[in-house]
Design a protein around this motif. Structure first.
Motif, mmCIF file in Angstrom:
data_model
loop_
_atom_site.group_PDB
_atom_site.id
_atom_site.type_symbol
_atom_site.label_atom_id
_atom_site.label_comp_id
_atom_site.label_asym_id
_atom_site.label_seq_id
_atom_site.Cartn_x
_atom_site.Cartn_y
_atom_site.Cartn_z
ATOM 1 N N ASP A 43 29.901 -26.635 -13.780
ATOM 2 C CA ASP A 43 30.650 -26.023 -12.679
ATOM 3 C C ASP A 43 30.165 -24.615 -12.346
ATOM 4 O O ASP A 43 29.962 -23.790 -13.239
ATOM 5 N N CYS A 44 30.021 -24.387 -11.048
ATOM 6 C CA CYS A 44 29.663 -23.048 -10.569
ATOM 7 C C CYS A 44 30.948 -22.322 -10.154
ATOM 8 O O CYS A 44 31.749 -22.869 -9.403
ATOM 9 N N PRO A 45 31.111 -21.086 -10.613
ATOM 10 C CA PRO A 45 32.350 -20.366 -10.310
ATOM 11 C C PRO A 45 32.393 -19.764 -8.909
ATOM 12 O O PRO A 45 33.453 -19.376 -8.446
ATOM 13 N N CYS A 46 31.247 -19.674 -8.261
ATOM 14 C CA CYS A 46 31.220 -18.914 -6.998
ATOM 15 C C CYS A 46 31.886 -19.643 -5.832
ATOM 16 O O CYS A 46 32.730 -19.084 -5.148
ATOM 17 N N HIS A 47 31.494 -20.887 -5.600
ATOM 18 C CA HIS A 47 32.057 -21.607 -4.453
ATOM 19 C C HIS A 47 32.474 -23.024 -4.830
ATOM 20 O O HIS A 47 32.686 -23.861 -3.961
ATOM 21 N N GLY A 48 32.493 -23.320 -6.125
ATOM 22 C CA GLY A 48 33.053 -24.592 -6.565
ATOM 23 C C GLY A 48 32.115 -25.767 -6.670
ATOM 24 O O GLY A 48 32.567 -26.903 -6.839
ATOM 25 N N SER A 49 30.821 -25.552 -6.597
ATOM 26 C CA SER A 49 29.912 -26.687 -6.749
ATOM 27 C C SER A 49 30.017 -27.260 -8.164
ATOM 28 O O SER A 49 30.247 -26.539 -9.129
ATOM 29 N N LYS A 50 29.810 -28.575 -8.254
ATOM 30 C CA LYS A 50 29.838 -29.261 -9.547
ATOM 31 C C LYS A 50 28.632 -30.195 -9.611
ATOM 32 O O LYS A 50 28.292 -30.839 -8.623
ATOM 33 N N VAL B 10 20.994 -22.088 -12.669
ATOM 34 C CA VAL B 10 21.100 -21.355 -11.406
ATOM 35 C C VAL B 10 21.540 -22.325 -10.310
ATOM 36 O O VAL B 10 20.834 -23.285 -9.988
ATOM 37 N N CYS B 11 22.696 -22.073 -9.770
ATOM 38 C CA CYS B 11 23.269 -22.938 -8.734
ATOM 39 C C CYS B 11 22.339 -23.019 -7.533
ATOM 40 O O CYS B 11 21.791 -22.002 -7.085
ATOM 41 N N THR B 12 22.169 -24.221 -7.003
ATOM 42 C CA THR B 12 21.275 -24.404 -5.859
ATOM 43 C C THR B 12 21.921 -23.987 -4.542
ATOM 44 O O THR B 12 21.267 -24.019 -3.509
ATOM 45 N N HIS B 13 23.170 -23.577 -4.589
ATOM 46 C CA HIS B 13 23.812 -23.123 -3.353
ATOM 47 C C HIS B 13 23.373 -21.701 -3.018
ATOM 48 O O HIS B 13 22.603 -21.495 -2.094
ATOM 49 N N GLN B 14 23.825 -20.729 -3.796
ATOM 50 C CA GLN B 14 23.450 -19.341 -3.512
ATOM 51 C C GLN B 14 23.017 -18.592 -4.761
ATOM 52 O O GLN B 14 23.000 -17.366 -4.768
ATOM 53 N N GLY B 15 22.720 -19.309 -5.816
ATOM 54 C CA GLY B 15 22.073 -18.677 -6.951
ATOM 55 C C GLY B 15 22.964 -18.104 -8.028
ATOM 56 O O GLY B 15 22.465 -17.417 -8.917
ATOM 57 N N CYS B 16 24.231 -18.369 -8.008
ATOM 58 C CA CYS B 16 25.078 -17.924 -9.119
ATOM 59 C C CYS B 16 24.698 -18.710 -10.371
ATOM 60 O O CYS B 16 24.146 -19.801 -10.288
ATOM 61 N N THR B 17 25.024 -18.167 -11.499
ATOM 62 C CA THR B 17 24.829 -18.886 -12.747
ATOM 63 C C THR B 17 26.054 -19.760 -12.990
ATOM 64 O O THR B 17 27.185 -19.281 -12.891
HETATM 65 FE FE1 FES Z 1 27.276 -21.977 -6.718
HETATM 66 FE FE2 FES Z 1 27.890 -21.231 -4.225
HETATM 67 S S1 FES Z 1 26.531 -20.269 -5.607
HETATM 68 S S2 FES Z 1 28.672 -22.893 -5.380
#
Ligand code: FES
Length: 162
Positions: free
Chosen positions: A123-130, A106-113
């Motif tokens: 890699d997170c697909p939502c906003h590009g976090s790695k 679970v991405c620590t940005h906004q919770g996408c998987t």
């Molecule tokens: Fe993963 Fe925003 S939720 S980068």
């Protein structure tokens, strides 16, 4: 001499004045969508992306039913890479041969998987976090924190959530 025809009288249109004013008043009412108080917003950012079948489930070995179900076989986790387990919300990596790590998916940005592991990052697909596969630390934002580590048990070629 003929008499002058009657001078033409001016005709005053009285009927129009009152009704025009009434129409103007009516036209000024009835609009609720002006001004900055509107609530138009974009879609909720917490909506996870559609699931992608990036990882087939591990083949079910002929193991006893009482044991905790294995997450994966060690041979299924690529060296220098990793695998995302969407149902369990876990990503397992193998930074170097024989060393396995697991992190929350679970991405620590906004919770996408997180969606994939490539080129040494998760890699997170939502906003590009790695995140780095070795320790889950942030390699590229906007994620504000590392992925939390998950406990796993590696035994006889099988990886199980601890
Ligand atoms: Fe993963 Fe925003 S939720 S980068």
């Amino acid at each position: 001499m003929t008499p002058h025809p009657m001078p033409r009288r001016r005709t005053v249109l009285r009927a129009g004045a009152g009704s025009v004013a009434a129409s103007a008043l009516v036209a000024g009412c009835g609009s609720d969508d002006d001004g900055p108080g509107g609530t138009a917003r974009s879609a909720s950012p917490s909506t996870p992306p559609a699931a992608s079948p990036s990882t087939p489930p591990a083949a079910s070995p002929s193991s006893p039913a009482a044991a905790p179900s294995p997450l994966a076989r060690t041979a299924d986790i690529p060296v220098g890479g990793g695998t995302v387990f969407e149902d369990e919300k876990v990503v397992v990596t193998q930074p170097v041969a024989g060393e396995f790590k697991a992190f929350s998916a679970v991405c620590t940005h906004q919770g996408c998987t997180v969606a994939k592991v490539a080129d040494g990052t998760i890699d997170c697909p939502c906003h590009g976090s790695k995140y780095r596969i070795a320790d889950g630390s942030v390699a590229a934002g906007p994620a504000p924190r590392p992925l939390p580590e998950e406990r796993i048990k590696v035994s006889a070629g099988t990886i199980t959530l601890a």
